[in-house]
Design a protein around this motif. Sequence first.
Motif, PDB file in Angstrom:
ATOM      1  N   LEU A 269       0.875  -1.167   0.000  1.00  0.00           N
ATOM      2  CA  LEU A 269       0.000   0.000   0.000  1.00  0.00           C
ATOM      3  C   LEU A 269       0.917   1.223   0.000  1.00  0.00           C
ATOM      4  CD1 LEU A 269      -2.848  -0.775   2.590  1.00  0.00           C
ATOM      5  CD2 LEU A 269      -3.029  -0.711   0.112  1.00  0.00           C
ATOM      6  N   PRO A 270       1.375   1.661  -1.155  1.00  0.00           N
ATOM      7  CA  PRO A 270       2.358   2.746  -1.215  1.00  0.00           C
ATOM      8  C   PRO A 270       1.883   3.992  -0.468  1.00  0.00           C
ATOM      9  CG  PRO A 270       2.052   1.755  -3.378  1.00  0.00           C
ATOM     10  CD  PRO A 270       0.989   1.191  -2.491  1.00  0.00           C
ATOM     11  N   PRO A 271       2.739   4.580   0.359  1.00  0.00           N
ATOM     12  CA  PRO A 271       2.326   5.759   1.130  1.00  0.00           C
ATOM     13  C   PRO A 271       2.113   7.005   0.272  1.00  0.00           C
ATOM     14  CG  PRO A 271       4.668   5.331   1.427  1.00  0.00           C
ATOM     15  CD  PRO A 271       4.123   4.168   0.656  1.00  0.00           C
ATOM     16  N   ASP A 272       2.683   7.009  -0.929  1.00  0.00           N
ATOM     17  CA  ASP A 272       2.587   8.193  -1.778  1.00  0.00           C
ATOM     18  C   ASP A 272       1.540   8.051  -2.879  1.00  0.00           C
ATOM     19  OD1 ASP A 272       3.953   6.209  -3.071  1.00  0.00           O
ATOM     20  OD2 ASP A 272       5.482   7.514  -3.961  1.00  0.00           O
ATOM     21  N   LEU A 273       0.555   7.159  -2.687  1.00  0.00           N
ATOM     22  CA  LEU A 273      -0.502   7.011  -3.682  1.00  0.00           C
ATOM     23  C   LEU A 273      -1.255   8.334  -3.847  1.00  0.00           C
ATOM     24  CD1 LEU A 273      -2.365   3.630  -3.046  1.00  0.00           C
ATOM     25  CD2 LEU A 273      -1.068   4.275  -5.074  1.00  0.00           C
ATOM     26  N   PRO A 274      -1.504   8.773  -5.077  1.00  0.00           N
ATOM     27  CA  PRO A 274      -2.387   9.936  -5.261  1.00  0.00           C
ATOM     28  C   PRO A 274      -3.811   9.562  -4.872  1.00  0.00           C
ATOM     29  CG  PRO A 274      -1.868   8.931  -7.366  1.00  0.00           C
ATOM     30  CD  PRO A 274      -1.018   8.230  -6.352  1.00  0.00           C
ATOM     31  N   LYS A 275      -4.648  10.535  -4.734  1.00  0.00           N
ATOM     32  CA  LYS A 275      -6.026  10.267  -4.332  1.00  0.00           C
ATOM     33  C   LYS A 275      -6.827   9.668  -5.485  1.00  0.00           C
ATOM     34  CE  LYS A 275      -6.349  13.760  -0.695  1.00  0.00           C
ATOM     35  NZ  LYS A 275      -6.361  12.757   0.379  1.00  0.00           N
ATOM     36  N   ALA A 276      -7.735   8.788  -5.134  1.00  0.00           N
ATOM     37  CA  ALA A 276      -8.695   8.253  -6.099  1.00  0.00           C
ATOM     38  C   ALA A 276      -9.874   9.210  -6.194  1.00  0.00           C
ATOM     39  CB  ALA A 276      -9.165   6.877  -5.672  1.00  0.00           C
ATOM     40  N   GLY A 309      -2.111  -0.020  -5.882  1.00  0.00           N
ATOM     41  CA  GLY A 309      -1.048   0.547  -6.700  1.00  0.00           C
ATOM     42  C   GLY A 309      -1.624   1.548  -7.683  1.00  0.00           C
ATOM     43  N   ILE A 310      -0.787   2.019  -8.582  1.00  0.00           N
ATOM     44  CA  ILE A 310      -1.192   3.044  -9.536  1.00  0.00           C
ATOM     45  C   ILE A 310      -0.649   2.721 -10.913  1.00  0.00           C
ATOM     46  CG2 ILE A 310       0.822   4.457  -8.923  1.00  0.00           C
ATOM     47  CD1 ILE A 310      -0.849   6.920  -9.566  1.00  0.00           C
ATOM     48  N   ASP A 311      -1.453   3.018 -11.935  1.00  0.00           N
ATOM     49  CA  ASP A 311      -1.000   2.975 -13.309  1.00  0.00           C
ATOM     50  C   ASP A 311      -1.055   4.394 -13.864  1.00  0.00           C
ATOM     51  OD1 ASP A 311      -0.366   0.249 -13.603  1.00  0.00           O
ATOM     52  OD2 ASP A 311      -2.488  -0.238 -13.663  1.00  0.00           O
ATOM     53  N   ASP A 312      -1.099   4.527 -15.152  1.00  0.00           N
ATOM     54  CA  ASP A 312      -0.986   5.858 -15.751  1.00  0.00           C
ATOM     55  C   ASP A 312      -2.101   6.792 -15.293  1.00  0.00           C
ATOM     56  OD1 ASP A 312       0.252   7.734 -17.346  1.00  0.00           O
ATOM     57  OD2 ASP A 312      -1.002   7.280 -19.070  1.00  0.00           O
ATOM     58  N   ASP A 313      -3.365   6.365 -15.427  1.00  0.00           N
ATOM     59  CA  ASP A 313      -4.452   7.258 -15.037  1.00  0.00           C
ATOM     60  C   ASP A 313      -5.482   6.587 -14.143  1.00  0.00           C
ATOM     61  OD1 ASP A 313      -5.561   5.585 -16.867  1.00  0.00           O
ATOM     62  OD2 ASP A 313      -6.571   7.124 -18.045  1.00  0.00           O
ATOM     63  N   THR A 314      -5.131   5.444 -13.556  1.00  0.00           N
ATOM     64  CA  THR A 314      -6.045   4.758 -12.648  1.00  0.00           C
ATOM     65  C   THR A 314      -5.299   4.299 -11.394  1.00  0.00           C
ATOM     66  OG1 THR A 314      -5.654   2.590 -13.699  1.00  0.00           O
ATOM     67  CG2 THR A 314      -7.515   3.902 -14.514  1.00  0.00           C
ATOM     68  N   LEU A 315      -6.059   4.206 -10.296  1.00  0.00           N
ATOM     69  CA  LEU A 315      -5.589   3.523  -9.098  1.00  0.00           C
ATOM     70  C   LEU A 315      -6.257   2.159  -9.060  1.00  0.00           C
ATOM     71  CD1 LEU A 315      -5.021   6.582  -8.373  1.00  0.00           C
ATOM     72  CD2 LEU A 315      -5.191   5.851  -5.989  1.00  0.00           C
ATOM     73  N   VAL A 382      -9.949  -4.060  -8.790  1.00  0.00           N
ATOM     74  CA  VAL A 382     -10.811  -2.887  -8.964  1.00  0.00           C
ATOM     75  C   VAL A 382      -9.946  -1.714  -9.406  1.00  0.00           C
ATOM     76  CG1 VAL A 382     -12.316  -1.225  -7.809  1.00  0.00           C
ATOM     77  CG2 VAL A 382     -12.466  -3.655  -7.236  1.00  0.00           C
ATOM     78  N   ARG A 383     -10.409  -0.988 -10.417  1.00  0.00           N
ATOM     79  CA  ARG A 383      -9.689   0.207 -10.899  1.00  0.00           C
ATOM     80  C   ARG A 383     -10.621   1.405 -10.823  1.00  0.00           C
ATOM     81  NH1 ARG A 383      -4.801  -0.373 -13.610  1.00  0.00           N
ATOM     82  NH2 ARG A 383      -4.067  -2.530 -13.520  1.00  0.00           N
ATOM     83  N   LEU A 384     -10.061   2.499 -10.274  1.00  0.00           N
ATOM     84  CA  LEU A 384     -10.804   3.732 -10.124  1.00  0.00           C
ATOM     85  C   LEU A 384     -10.000   4.883 -10.733  1.00  0.00           C
ATOM     86  CD1 LEU A 384     -11.968   3.337  -6.415  1.00  0.00           C
ATOM     87  CD2 LEU A 384     -13.398   3.100  -8.453  1.00  0.00           C
ATOM     88  N   PRO A 385     -10.676   5.922 -11.208  1.00  0.00           N
ATOM     89  CA  PRO A 385      -9.934   7.050 -11.778  1.00  0.00           C
ATOM     90  C   PRO A 385      -9.097   7.768 -10.724  1.00  0.00           C
ATOM     91  CG  PRO A 385     -12.282   7.153 -12.327  1.00  0.00           C
ATOM     92  CD  PRO A 385     -12.125   6.108 -11.277  1.00  0.00           C
ATOM     93  N   ARG A 386      -7.994   8.363 -11.171  1.00  0.00           N
ATOM     94  CA  ARG A 386      -7.216   9.250 -10.311  1.00  0.00           C
ATOM     95  C   ARG A 386      -7.953  10.557 -10.139  1.00  0.00           C
ATOM     96  NH1 ARG A 386      -0.920   9.457 -11.981  1.00  0.00           N
ATOM     97  NH2 ARG A 386      -1.066  11.112 -10.426  1.00  0.00           N
TER      98      ARG A 386
END
Length: 387
Positions: A269-276, A309-315, A382-386
Amino acid sequence: MPDRPDYVTLTRGQIAVLGRVDAGEAGLSVLQQVVQLAQDALGGRGAGFAEYAPGHGRIIAATGVCEPAIGRRVDQPFTLDSVNNAFTHQIEGGSLRHMLGARCEADGAVAGSLHVYFDDPLPGGGTEHHAVLELLAGHLGRLYGMRSGLPVHPEPAPDADRRQEDRDLWVAVTSHELRTPVTVIKGYADTLTNHWDTLGEPGRREAVRIIGTRAGELARLLDRLLSATTDDGSVGATPAGPFDLAEALREAAGELPGALRQRVHFGELPPDLPKAFGNRDSITTILTELATNAERNSDPGTLIEVCAGIDDDTLRFRVSDRGIGIAPEHVERAFERYWQAADGRRPPGAGLGLYLVRRLVERQSGWVSLRPRENGGTVAEVRLPRA
């Protein structure tokens, strides 16, 4: 990237696929094999297939860098560029100029489209590559013509049935939201009834305090759930907004029933994840349903792993188990309302959990998929938008 397709790989792959078809196989697992063959024979970085249904399509198979798009909904109009775009959005730095697509036709209608992603734009327009892709799309058309396990998705329900589906969704959400406070209230009420004298004054006051707290929570839940429905029984949602996915997952895990909570193990669970961006309140329902599904299909002593985790435009977040696994032909059917695998190895459920999850996730412009886990088990993603 090779200047020409690998015709040896193409020939061997076609022989393998035809052998499976001759043996009576013609479902999603064979389709997945053709998608992999498209990537291998054309030297792509990834490949995928989108199945078209009246009203919408869905990416049902993918390999390589296109794999994160599995489960994504594709809305009309179904153009090759629009589906290419659905794939390239999942590839960091992805470019439409690197994507090649071909339609798959069956019985005079377009059943879907096959796509391959490359490192660079194809030299000379990729004439040979496109010819091979159309050949493989033709094989898929014949699979659809056999009507054995394909199409994956059924015909859309009439309006009356869709309204009933919305009512079922409301019932499923309500039952989940109300389950925890009702269970706690009943438990403490039983404790007061059966152990009044042994609890002592402090214990009785604490039990009454918890009952009062949970009763207030129950009243708030009822207000929220009732306000989320319209006159025709459809289900609304609280407004979407940015939220901390890792924090929401930890809080959701804390609300799981005790035995299930003890089995959940958090991985990365990376601490620097951007918000979903979505409905934070729904994460509790989504995680509960996915963890419950994992619990039902795995041994009591095994862990249920949760990571994000995170990809280009999704969490993304994943719920993984080491249970009996899921057959490839069931990864989409599992999201159908009331569907259950009839294998006799698991206790029956209501058949609404994964249906509920997909509806909730797609209302947030996200998507959810299942796949078999390497060395046994199932992965739900599950994938959600950034934000």
